[in-house]
Design a protein around this motif. Structure first.
Motif, PDB file in Angstrom:
ATOM      1  N   GLU A  47       0.807  -1.226   0.000  1.00 49.00           N
ATOM      2  CA  GLU A  47       0.000   0.000   0.000  1.00 49.00           C
ATOM      3  C   GLU A  47       0.842   1.279   0.000  1.00 49.00           C
ATOM      4  OE1 GLU A  47      -0.637  -2.633   1.647  1.00 49.00           O
ATOM      5  OE2 GLU A  47      -2.764  -3.162   1.551  1.00 49.00           O
ATOM      6  N   THR A  51       0.688   3.833  -3.123  1.00 48.77           N
ATOM      7  CA  THR A  51      -0.003   5.107  -2.896  1.00 48.77           C
ATOM      8  C   THR A  51       0.876   6.259  -3.383  1.00 48.77           C
ATOM      9  OG1 THR A  51      -1.146   4.149  -1.006  1.00 48.77           O
ATOM     10  CG2 THR A  51      -1.092   6.561  -1.131  1.00 48.77           C
ATOM     11  N   ASP A  71      -7.543  -1.226  -1.519  1.00 46.53           N
ATOM     12  CA  ASP A  71      -7.763  -0.168  -2.500  1.00 46.53           C
ATOM     13  C   ASP A  71      -7.355  -0.652  -3.901  1.00 46.53           C
ATOM     14  OD1 ASP A  71      -6.459   3.256  -2.931  1.00 46.53           O
ATOM     15  OD2 ASP A  71      -7.854   2.021  -4.101  1.00 46.53           O
TER      16      ASP A  71
END
Ligand code: GZL
Length: 322
Positions: free
Chosen positions: A102, A106, A126
């Motif tokens: 992540e 990101t 996500d």
């Protein structure tokens, strides 16, 4: 047409040609740059995958930045960060393990650099952190290995003792090739996994783990379930050194279907090889160009593949590409 007009027209055409050349030249300079963070060079499959990615980038006229992480997640994360800093057009990588991505993905998203996964998947909430995942269905591969065992031992009341050589701990292929096997055999009590340990997808790792299994279980072992050919080949060395007979007394189930796996099947030492194609380069480059062109891509692009029993190995090997 008088002389002056001719000169003006000539100047106009000349400058238009220069302008077009400048645009075209700029467009040429604006080649797509792809940053690819490879897992490592742990197996014949990985070597073939690297060759496929590099050749496909060349064929597609894509400028490739390539890194080898020596199977360490921190090195892949470092490579992805460097691609972000270099402002590449697209980042692609084969995640060595499923978790822990992540933060760096990101950062790529915030830098507006699209990310494509190849070969192995990641476990993230996500889903916007990557555009698409191109690669095999490892769960189905595991089921295929399990179905071969069900068929091979359908008239045997058991117990059928299995030792499992697992791939890299936490990786999608290791997790799913195990899970797929369990889906098939969990309701058949004659199958027992008496030992399971990671050989990290390497020949040396497979040999080392199998030496220990052979010492502990010896002739109690009926099946070796190896998550890739390199570990299966290492296990074959260990079995033979321990006086065991791979392919006859002990059934060997393997994955990848590399040239080495086919040669072992022809030698009667691997009984079945579940195909997992490393030739993902062309599909990756097509996806890269589509992402840059702003096209929508499916979230998952699954590789077509099959299963090769020992009986077909000799006739199929000449057509194999890796
Ligand atoms: C599978 C790939 C695995 C292979 C191994 O797609 O990630 O990693 O099965 C390789 O040979 O090391």
């Amino acid at each position: 047409m008088n002389h002056t007009r001719r000169l003006t027209l000539g100047a106009l055409v000349g400058s238009a040609l220069l302008f077009a050349a400048a645009i075209n030249g700029h467009a040429e300079d604006k080649k797509i740059t792809l940053g690819f963070a490879q897992v490592g060079a742990e197996s014949a499959w990985r070597t073939a995958n690297t060759v496929s990615v590099k050749q496909a980038a060349k064929d597609a006229g894509i400028n490739l930045k390539f890194s080898d992480a020596q199977q360490k997640q921190e090195n892949q994360i470092k490579a992805i960060r460097s691609y972000i800093a270099q402002k590449v057009d697209v980042i692609a990588f084969s995640p060595v393990v499923e978790s822990g991505w992540e933060p760096v993905l990101t950062e790529a998203k915030n830098a507006k650099i699209p990310v494509i996964l190849t070969d192995r998947n990641i476990d993230v909430k996500d889903q916007s952190l990557y555009v698409t995942m191109i690669g095999s269905d490892f769960l189905e591969e595991g089921r295929r290995g399990g179905r071969w065992l069900e068929e091979r031992y359908k008239n045997d009341k058991g117990p059928i003792n299995i030792v499992e050589l697992q791939g890299t701990v936490g990786s999608a292929p290791a997790n799913d090739r195990h899970a797929g096997l369990m889906e098939v055999i969990k309701n058949d009590p004659k199958f027992k996994i008496i030992a399971s340990q990671s050989g990290d997808f390497t020949l040396a790792g497979g040999k080392q783990v199998m030496e220990a299994f052979a010492k502990t279980y010896g002739k109690q072992i009926n099946v070796v379930y190896a998550h890739n050919d390199d570990m299966a080949l290492g296990a074959i060395q260990a079995m033979e050194e321990a006086g065991l007979k791979p392919g006859t007394d002990i059934s060997v189930v393997s994955f990848d279907a590399t040239k080495g796996g086919f040669e072992a099947m022809i030698a009667g030492k691997i009984n079945v090889d579940v195909e997992c194609s490393p030739l993902l380069g062309p599909q990756l480059m097509t996806a890269v160009k589509e992402v840059v062109a702003g096209k929508q891509l499916p979230k998952r692009i699954t590789t077509e593949e099959t299963v090769f029993p020992m009986s077909v190995a000799a006739q199929v090997l000449p057509q194999r590409k890796y």
